[in-house]
Design a protein around this motif. Structure first.
Motif, PDB file in Angstrom:
ATOM      1  N   SER A  80       0.842  -1.203   0.000  1.00 26.22           N
ATOM      2  CA  SER A  80       0.000   0.000   0.000  1.00 26.22           C
ATOM      3  C   SER A  80       0.871   1.245   0.000  1.00 26.22           C
ATOM      4  O   SER A  80       1.919   1.292   0.653  1.00 26.22           O
ATOM      5  CB  SER A  80      -0.889   0.016   1.244  1.00 26.22           C
ATOM      6  OG  SER A  80      -1.696  -1.128   1.277  1.00 26.22           O
ATOM      7  N   TRP A  81       0.407   2.240  -0.735  1.00 25.26           N
ATOM      8  CA  TRP A  81       1.079   3.540  -0.809  1.00 25.26           C
ATOM      9  C   TRP A  81       0.014   4.572  -1.165  1.00 25.26           C
ATOM     10  O   TRP A  81      -0.740   4.375  -2.123  1.00 25.26           O
ATOM     11  CB  TRP A  81       2.176   3.504  -1.860  1.00 25.26           C
ATOM     12  CG  TRP A  81       2.913   4.783  -2.049  1.00 25.26           C
ATOM     13  CD1 TRP A  81       3.757   5.394  -1.163  1.00 25.26           C
ATOM     14  CD2 TRP A  81       2.898   5.615  -3.210  1.00 25.26           C
ATOM     15  NE1 TRP A  81       4.257   6.545  -1.702  1.00 25.26           N
ATOM     16  CE2 TRP A  81       3.745   6.703  -2.972  1.00 25.26           C
ATOM     17  CE3 TRP A  81       2.243   5.536  -4.436  1.00 25.26           C
ATOM     18  CZ2 TRP A  81       3.962   7.714  -3.899  1.00 25.26           C
ATOM     19  CZ3 TRP A  81       2.457   6.535  -5.361  1.00 25.26           C
ATOM     20  CH2 TRP A  81       3.306   7.608  -5.092  1.00 25.26           C
ATOM     21  N   TYR A 133      -2.698  15.520 -13.763  1.00 22.90           N
ATOM     22  CA  TYR A 133      -1.506  14.809 -14.228  1.00 22.90           C
ATOM     23  C   TYR A 133      -0.828  14.121 -13.045  1.00 22.90           C
ATOM     24  O   TYR A 133      -0.337  13.004 -13.159  1.00 22.90           O
ATOM     25  CB  TYR A 133      -0.503  15.769 -14.874  1.00 22.90           C
ATOM     26  CG  TYR A 133      -0.924  16.291 -16.230  1.00 22.90           C
ATOM     27  CD1 TYR A 133      -1.690  15.530 -17.108  1.00 22.90           C
ATOM     28  CD2 TYR A 133      -0.532  17.549 -16.644  1.00 22.90           C
ATOM     29  CE1 TYR A 133      -2.059  16.013 -18.346  1.00 22.90           C
ATOM     30  CE2 TYR A 133      -0.885  18.047 -17.883  1.00 22.90           C
ATOM     31  CZ  TYR A 133      -1.648  17.267 -18.728  1.00 22.90           C
ATOM     32  OH  TYR A 133      -2.002  17.744 -19.958  1.00 22.90           O
ATOM     33  N   TYR A 134      -0.804  14.811 -11.905  1.00 21.86           N
ATOM     34  CA  TYR A 134      -0.191  14.243 -10.705  1.00 21.86           C
ATOM     35  C   TYR A 134      -0.874  12.933 -10.306  1.00 21.86           C
ATOM     36  O   TYR A 134      -0.205  11.944  -9.998  1.00 21.86           O
ATOM     37  CB  TYR A 134      -0.250  15.250  -9.555  1.00 21.86           C
ATOM     38  CG  TYR A 134       0.289  14.693  -8.255  1.00 21.86           C
ATOM     39  CD1 TYR A 134       1.658  14.642  -8.025  1.00 21.86           C
ATOM     40  CD2 TYR A 134      -0.571  14.199  -7.286  1.00 21.86           C
ATOM     41  CE1 TYR A 134       2.166  14.117  -6.851  1.00 21.86           C
ATOM     42  CE2 TYR A 134      -0.076  13.665  -6.103  1.00 21.86           C
ATOM     43  CZ  TYR A 134       1.287  13.635  -5.884  1.00 21.86           C
ATOM     44  OH  TYR A 134       1.769  13.103  -4.711  1.00 21.86           O
ATOM     45  N   THR A 138       1.175   9.490 -10.353  1.00 23.20           N
ATOM     46  CA  THR A 138       1.452   8.717  -9.142  1.00 23.20           C
ATOM     47  C   THR A 138       0.884   7.306  -9.254  1.00 23.20           C
ATOM     48  O   THR A 138       1.504   6.349  -8.805  1.00 23.20           O
ATOM     49  CB  THR A 138       0.929   9.405  -7.870  1.00 23.20           C
ATOM     50  OG1 THR A 138      -0.465   9.671  -7.996  1.00 23.20           O
ATOM     51  CG2 THR A 138       1.684  10.681  -7.577  1.00 23.20           C
ATOM     52  N   SER A 139      -0.267   7.187  -9.863  1.00 23.28           N
ATOM     53  CA  SER A 139      -0.844   5.856 -10.090  1.00 23.28           C
ATOM     54  C   SER A 139       0.078   5.033 -10.987  1.00 23.28           C
ATOM     55  O   SER A 139       0.382   3.873 -10.689  1.00 23.28           O
ATOM     56  CB  SER A 139      -2.218   6.001 -10.731  1.00 23.28           C
ATOM     57  OG  SER A 139      -2.694   4.771 -11.179  1.00 23.28           O
ATOM     58  N   THR A 144       4.035   0.782 -12.006  1.00 14.88           N
ATOM     59  CA  THR A 144       5.287   0.421 -12.670  1.00 14.88           C
ATOM     60  C   THR A 144       6.300  -0.110 -11.666  1.00 14.88           C
ATOM     61  O   THR A 144       6.978  -1.114 -11.914  1.00 14.88           O
ATOM     62  CB  THR A 144       5.858   1.642 -13.420  1.00 14.88           C
ATOM     63  OG1 THR A 144       4.890   2.088 -14.370  1.00 14.88           O
ATOM     64  CG2 THR A 144       7.155   1.302 -14.134  1.00 14.88           C
ATOM     65  N   TYR A 145       6.388   0.549 -10.530  1.00  7.69           N
ATOM     66  CA  TYR A 145       7.294   0.119  -9.456  1.00  7.69           C
ATOM     67  C   TYR A 145       6.960  -1.301  -9.001  1.00  7.69           C
ATOM     68  O   TYR A 145       7.838  -2.162  -8.911  1.00  7.69           O
ATOM     69  CB  TYR A 145       7.162   1.125  -8.307  1.00  7.69           C
ATOM     70  CG  TYR A 145       7.410   0.613  -6.920  1.00  7.69           C
ATOM     71  CD1 TYR A 145       8.703   0.406  -6.452  1.00  7.69           C
ATOM     72  CD2 TYR A 145       6.348   0.358  -6.060  1.00  7.69           C
ATOM     73  CE1 TYR A 145       8.918  -0.048  -5.161  1.00  7.69           C
ATOM     74  CE2 TYR A 145       6.561  -0.087  -4.781  1.00  7.69           C
ATOM     75  CZ  TYR A 145       7.857  -0.294  -4.327  1.00  7.69           C
ATOM     76  OH  TYR A 145       8.052  -0.738  -3.059  1.00  7.69           O
TER      77      TYR A 145
END
Length: 181
Positions: A80-81, A133-134, A138-139, A144-145
């Motif tokens: 979670s983030w 855009y933010y 961030t999503s 991707t991470y």
């Protein structure tokens, strides 16, 4: 007066209520003729996820029901983030191993409350909770991470075991429009 109190209580509950998850993306693959420990995979994945130095990431093991409340539970690794949740699963399937993940975002209780206002709820949500855009970035960063971490661990394990690695097509997630209102 009573209506004002009830409305105030509803607003307070909505602010503190957990949001409803919305599917953003998912991914899965089956590695034939391959057997690997779920817990060992989650340990390697946790190590890989932590190696990136992302702050405020929470990683836990989560037993998730396979059906109703009385059904078996399967062990997932939950990452979670911010308001994003990423659930990863590794499980035996036939003579192979199935790996999947699901990425969700949560809308706040207050956003859900505002969206329910007749006639103007949709407008108010777009005005006060815009997709920026933010938000999109961030999503995408989080997905991707997490995806690159899962793929790296799979590649490391298959290389170590001498099993065919995933193709580029195997590595692509299935996207949903998370920001569709």
């Amino acid at each position: 007066m009573i209506i004002a109190i009830i409305l105030a209580i509803l607003v307070i509950v909505a602010i503190f209520k957990k949001g409803i998850p919305t599917l953003h993306a998912h991914w899965n693959t089956l590695i034939d003729e391959f057997d690997y420990s779920t817990k060992d995979f989650y340990e390697k994945l946790t190590e890989e996820l932590k190696s990136h130095g992302i702050e405020k990431i929470r990683i836990t093991s989560k037993l998730i029901s396979t059906g109703n409340a009385m059904s078996r539970k399967r062990l997932y690794l939950r990452v979670s983030w911010k308001n994003y949740t990423y659930d990863c699963c590794l499980a035996p399937y036939g003579k192979g191993t199935f790996i999947s993940w699901w990425m969700y975002s949560k809308k706040t209780g207050f956003e859900l409350l505002v969206s329910k206002i007749p006639f103007v709820g949709g407008y108010l949500v777009r005005a006060f909770f815009p997709v920026t855009y933010y938000t999109v970035d961030t999503s995408s960063m989080f997905m991707t991470y997490a995806q690159s971490s899962v793929v790296k661990v799979i590649d490391d394990i298959t290389k170590e075991k001498g099993v065919r690695s995933l193709t580029e097509a195997d590595k692509k997630p299935i996207m949903r429009d998370i920001f569709n209102r």
